[in-house]
Write a protein that holds these residues in place. Structure first.
Motif, PDB file in Angstrom:
ATOM      1  N   PHE A  89       0.920  -1.119   0.199  1.00 33.85           N
ATOM      2  CA  PHE A  89      -0.057  -0.123   0.057  1.00 33.85           C
ATOM      3  C   PHE A  89       0.871   1.295  -0.118  1.00 33.85           C
ATOM      4  O   PHE A  89       1.875   1.481   0.945  1.00 33.85           O
ATOM      5  CB  PHE A  89      -0.798   0.058   1.194  1.00 33.85           C
ATOM      6  N   THR A  90       0.555   2.101  -0.890  1.00 35.23           N
ATOM      7  CA  THR A  90       1.297   3.288  -1.183  1.00 35.23           C
ATOM      8  C   THR A  90       0.488   4.650  -1.152  1.00 35.23           C
ATOM      9  O   THR A  90      -0.393   4.362  -1.349  1.00 35.23           O
ATOM     10  CB  THR A  90       2.234   3.405  -2.004  1.00 35.23           C
ATOM     11  N   GLU A  91       0.936   5.659  -0.694  1.00 38.03           N
ATOM     12  CA  GLU A  91       0.363   7.048  -0.771  1.00 38.03           C
ATOM     13  C   GLU A  91       1.100   7.838  -1.873  1.00 38.03           C
ATOM     14  O   GLU A  91       2.355   8.115  -1.708  1.00 38.03           O
ATOM     15  CB  GLU A  91       0.288   7.841   0.602  1.00 38.03           C
ATOM     16  N   TYR A  92       0.063   8.371  -2.889  1.00 36.04           N
ATOM     17  CA  TYR A  92       1.190   8.846  -4.158  1.00 36.04           C
ATOM     18  C   TYR A  92       0.708  10.462  -4.105  1.00 36.04           C
ATOM     19  O   TYR A  92       1.207  10.895  -5.137  1.00 36.04           O
ATOM     20  CB  TYR A  92       0.380   8.091  -5.314  1.00 36.04           C
ATOM     21  N   ARG A  93       0.324  10.863  -3.168  1.00 32.46           N
ATOM     22  CA  ARG A  93      -0.162  12.356  -3.044  1.00 32.46           C
ATOM     23  C   ARG A  93       1.164  13.217  -3.446  1.00 32.46           C
ATOM     24  O   ARG A  93       2.035  13.019  -2.856  1.00 32.46           O
ATOM     25  CB  ARG A  93      -0.732  12.878  -1.726  1.00 32.46           C
ATOM     26  N   GLY A  94       0.937  13.942  -4.441  1.00 37.90           N
ATOM     27  CA  GLY A  94       2.227  14.647  -4.821  1.00 37.90           C
ATOM     28  C   GLY A  94       3.038  14.411  -5.990  1.00 37.90           C
ATOM     29  O   GLY A  94       3.896  15.053  -6.670  1.00 37.90           O
ATOM     30  N   GLU A 118     -12.564  -6.911   2.915  1.00 37.54           N
ATOM     31  CA  GLU A 118     -12.736  -6.795   4.143  1.00 37.54           C
ATOM     32  C   GLU A 118     -13.124  -8.018   4.729  1.00 37.54           C
ATOM     33  O   GLU A 118     -12.731  -8.446   5.965  1.00 37.54           O
ATOM     34  CB  GLU A 118     -14.051  -5.829   4.400  1.00 37.54           C
ATOM     35  N   SER A 119     -13.204  -9.062   4.322  1.00 34.91           N
ATOM     36  CA  SER A 119     -13.654 -10.376   4.860  1.00 34.91           C
ATOM     37  C   SER A 119     -12.519 -11.331   4.688  1.00 34.91           C
ATOM     38  O   SER A 119     -12.367 -12.263   5.432  1.00 34.91           O
ATOM     39  CB  SER A 119     -14.775 -11.132   3.931  1.00 34.91           C
ATOM     40  N   SER A 120     -11.504 -11.135   3.949  1.00 32.74           N
ATOM     41  CA  SER A 120     -10.171 -12.014   3.746  1.00 32.74           C
ATOM     42  C   SER A 120      -8.559 -11.274   4.136  1.00 32.74           C
ATOM     43  O   SER A 120      -8.210 -11.732   4.454  1.00 32.74           O
ATOM     44  CB  SER A 120      -9.982 -12.345   2.453  1.00 32.74           C
ATOM     45  N   ALA A 121      -8.958  -9.954   4.407  1.00 36.38           N
ATOM     46  CA  ALA A 121      -7.670  -9.179   4.706  1.00 36.38           C
ATOM     47  C   ALA A 121      -7.209  -9.385   6.270  1.00 36.38           C
ATOM     48  O   ALA A 121      -8.177  -9.574   7.110  1.00 36.38           O
ATOM     49  CB  ALA A 121      -7.807  -7.557   4.540  1.00 36.38           C
ATOM     50  N   PRO A 122      -6.061  -9.524   6.660  1.00 34.75           N
ATOM     51  CA  PRO A 122      -5.505  -9.540   8.100  1.00 34.75           C
ATOM     52  C   PRO A 122      -5.967  -8.072   8.826  1.00 34.75           C
ATOM     53  O   PRO A 122      -6.279  -7.196   8.190  1.00 34.75           O
ATOM     54  CB  PRO A 122      -3.898  -9.755   7.929  1.00 34.75           C
ATOM     55  N   ALA A 155      -2.709   3.685  -3.507  1.00 40.44           N
ATOM     56  CA  ALA A 155      -2.282   2.927  -4.812  1.00 40.44           C
ATOM     57  C   ALA A 155      -1.843   1.523  -4.190  1.00 40.44           C
ATOM     58  O   ALA A 155      -0.939   1.694  -3.301  1.00 40.44           O
ATOM     59  CB  ALA A 155      -1.260   3.579  -5.620  1.00 40.44           C
ATOM     60  N   LEU A 156      -2.139   0.837  -4.852  1.00 39.45           N
ATOM     61  CA  LEU A 156      -1.724  -0.671  -4.537  1.00 39.45           C
ATOM     62  C   LEU A 156      -0.715  -1.231  -5.521  1.00 39.45           C
ATOM     63  O   LEU A 156      -0.983  -1.412  -6.663  1.00 39.45           O
ATOM     64  CB  LEU A 156      -2.966  -1.630  -4.441  1.00 39.45           C
ATOM     65  N   ALA A 157       0.302  -2.182  -5.076  1.00 34.27           N
ATOM     66  CA  ALA A 157       1.408  -2.654  -5.884  1.00 34.27           C
ATOM     67  C   ALA A 157       1.005  -4.100  -5.505  1.00 34.27           C
ATOM     68  O   ALA A 157       1.050  -4.656  -4.371  1.00 34.27           O
ATOM     69  CB  ALA A 157       2.735  -2.465  -5.410  1.00 34.27           C
ATOM     70  N   PHE A 158       0.434  -4.629  -6.877  1.00 34.43           N
ATOM     71  CA  PHE A 158       0.140  -6.406  -6.354  1.00 34.43           C
ATOM     72  C   PHE A 158       1.326  -7.055  -6.945  1.00 34.43           C
ATOM     73  O   PHE A 158       1.667  -6.924  -8.119  1.00 34.43           O
ATOM     74  CB  PHE A 158      -1.115  -6.649  -7.349  1.00 34.43           C
ATOM     75  N   CYS A 159       1.926  -7.897  -6.081  1.00 36.01           N
ATOM     76  CA  CYS A 159       3.376  -8.340  -6.227  1.00 36.01           C
ATOM     77  C   CYS A 159       3.191  -9.950  -6.734  1.00 36.01           C
ATOM     78  O   CYS A 159       2.352 -10.637  -6.009  1.00 36.01           O
ATOM     79  CB  CYS A 159       4.221  -8.412  -5.167  1.00 36.01           C
ATOM     80  N   GLY A 160       3.761 -10.408  -7.687  1.00 36.46           N
ATOM     81  CA  GLY A 160       3.842 -11.670  -8.139  1.00 36.46           C
ATOM     82  C   GLY A 160       4.794 -12.591  -7.296  1.00 36.46           C
ATOM     83  O   GLY A 160       4.837 -12.565  -6.150  1.00 36.46           O
ATOM     84  N   LYS A 161       5.610 -13.255  -7.941  1.00 37.21           N
ATOM     85  CA  LYS A 161       6.522 -14.144  -7.403  1.00 37.21           C
ATOM     86  C   LYS A 161       7.666 -13.548  -6.454  1.00 37.21           C
ATOM     87  O   LYS A 161       8.481 -14.115  -5.856  1.00 37.21           O
ATOM     88  CB  LYS A 161       7.168 -15.231  -8.363  1.00 37.21           C
ATOM     89  N   VAL A 213       5.017   7.706  -0.455  1.00 40.29           N
ATOM     90  CA  VAL A 213       4.838   6.920   0.984  1.00 40.29           C
ATOM     91  C   VAL A 213       4.657   5.659   0.860  1.00 40.29           C
ATOM     92  O   VAL A 213       3.498   5.351   0.417  1.00 40.29           O
ATOM     93  CB  VAL A 213       3.915   7.690   2.116  1.00 40.29           C
ATOM     94  N   ILE A 214       5.247   4.743   1.487  1.00 42.14           N
ATOM     95  CA  ILE A 214       4.990   3.330   1.836  1.00 42.14           C
ATOM     96  C   ILE A 214       4.399   3.130   3.067  1.00 42.14           C
ATOM     97  O   ILE A 214       5.011   3.239   4.115  1.00 42.14           O
ATOM     98  CB  ILE A 214       6.202   2.316   1.605  1.00 42.14           C
ATOM     99  N   LYS A 215       3.120   2.768   2.938  1.00 34.22           N
ATOM    100  CA  LYS A 215       2.213   2.756   4.091  1.00 34.22           C
ATOM    101  C   LYS A 215       2.282   1.371   4.905  1.00 34.22           C
ATOM    102  O   LYS A 215       2.534   1.179   6.237  1.00 34.22           O
ATOM    103  CB  LYS A 215       1.016   2.925   3.801  1.00 34.22           C
ATOM    104  N   GLY A 216       2.474   0.269   4.082  1.00 32.77           N
ATOM    105  CA  GLY A 216       2.505  -1.054   4.572  1.00 32.77           C
ATOM    106  C   GLY A 216       2.183  -2.080   3.440  1.00 32.77           C
ATOM    107  O   GLY A 216       2.115  -1.582   2.206  1.00 32.77           O
ATOM    108  N   GLY A 217       1.682  -3.439   4.010  1.00 31.92           N
ATOM    109  CA  GLY A 217       1.260  -4.093   2.862  1.00 31.92           C
ATOM    110  C   GLY A 217       0.944  -5.514   3.683  1.00 31.92           C
ATOM    111  O   GLY A 217       0.621  -5.724   4.755  1.00 31.92           O
ATOM    112  N   VAL A 218       0.422  -6.434   2.874  1.00 33.45           N
ATOM    113  CA  VAL A 218       0.036  -7.659   2.962  1.00 33.45           C
ATOM    114  C   VAL A 218       0.861  -8.752   2.335  1.00 33.45           C
ATOM    115  O   VAL A 218       0.978  -8.742   0.974  1.00 33.45           O
ATOM    116  CB  VAL A 218      -1.513  -8.014   2.726  1.00 33.45           C
ATOM    117  N   LEU A 219       1.343  -9.695   3.142  1.00 32.78           N
ATOM    118  CA  LEU A 219       2.328 -10.658   2.474  1.00 32.78           C
ATOM    119  C   LEU A 219       1.723 -11.833   3.008  1.00 32.78           C
ATOM    120  O   LEU A 219       1.862 -12.367   4.283  1.00 32.78           O
ATOM    121  CB  LEU A 219       3.944 -10.540   3.003  1.00 32.78           C
ATOM    122  N   GLY A 220       1.114 -12.596   2.218  1.00 29.19           N
ATOM    123  CA  GLY A 220       0.680 -13.839   2.426  1.00 29.19           C
ATOM    124  C   GLY A 220      -0.630 -13.531   3.250  1.00 29.19           C
ATOM    125  O   GLY A 220      -1.333 -12.672   2.843  1.00 29.19           O
TER     126      GLY A 220
END
Length: 195
Positions: free
Chosen positions: A37-42, A75-79, A91-97, A117-124
């Motif tokens: 998850f990133t913030e791209y403002r600016g 909402e039903s599947s995210a940690p 903006a979301l970066a969907f990462c492959g392998k 700004v890199i806000k965080g993410g979900v890994l697995g």
């Protein structure tokens, strides 16, 4: 008198285009190894295009969706805590392998562009904060790990090949030594028989 209130009105069906976006986001989350998850403002359009190009090279898709539609999708599947990352222009970066390659691309771009700004993410199924995404960026990429594995596998094979080459180069001398030994043995046996 039969007055109709707002709660009595039939629920309006969601628009087809919004349903399609929610389904797309849900599918991208399901298919991704990690979502950052990133913030791209600016950032201007040129900056975003450059970032997308770098992320594509890292095997990643970079998309902007409305936060409300992303919430509906995950909402039903995210940690726990993932929905808290959906604030401001996201903006979301969907990462492959190779999530580490995408994290590196984001970190390097953010170093040159303060607006990202890199806000965080979900890994697995794990939630990452911004610092943990930085740690992910420090990990070797998939290609680097594969090269290390291949190097480790190749080392014994190189030793074996070297040993075989050494034996093959010494083989003519060994064969000649056996021939000489056999001829000496046969000469000595003939000499004993002649006496």
């Amino acid at each position: 008198m039969n007055a109709t209130t707002a709660t009595d009105a039939p629920a309006r069906a969601p628009r087809a285009d919004k349903v399609a976006v929610v389904d797309e986001v849900r599918q991208r989350f399901d298919d991704a190894e990690a979502v950052l998850f990133t913030e791209y403002r600016g950032l201007d359009v040129g900056d975003l295009a450059a970032l997308r190009g770098q992320l594509i090279e890292a095997g990643c898709r970079y998309k902007i969706y409305k936060n409300s539609l992303v919430r509906l999708a995950i909402e039903s599947s995210a940690p726990d805590g993932a929905l808290d990352l959906l604030f401001g222009p996201t903006a979301l970066a969907f990462c492959g392998k190779d999530p580490s390659a995408a994290a590196k691309a984001l970190r390097d771009f953010a170093a040159a562009h303060d607006a990202l700004v890199i806000k965080g993410g979900v890994l697995g199924s794990a939630l990452l904060d911004g610092a943990q995404v930085g740690e992910l960026a420090d990990l070797p990429s998939r290609d680097e790990v594969m090269a290390q594995i291949l190097g480790a596998l190749a080392a014994p094979l190189n030793s074996l090949a070297s040993m075989m080459n050494s034996l093959l180069s010494e083989m003519p001398g060994l064969v000649q030594a056996l021939i000489d030994r056999n001829s000496l043995d046969s000469n000595s046996v003939e000499g004993e028989n002649n006496q």
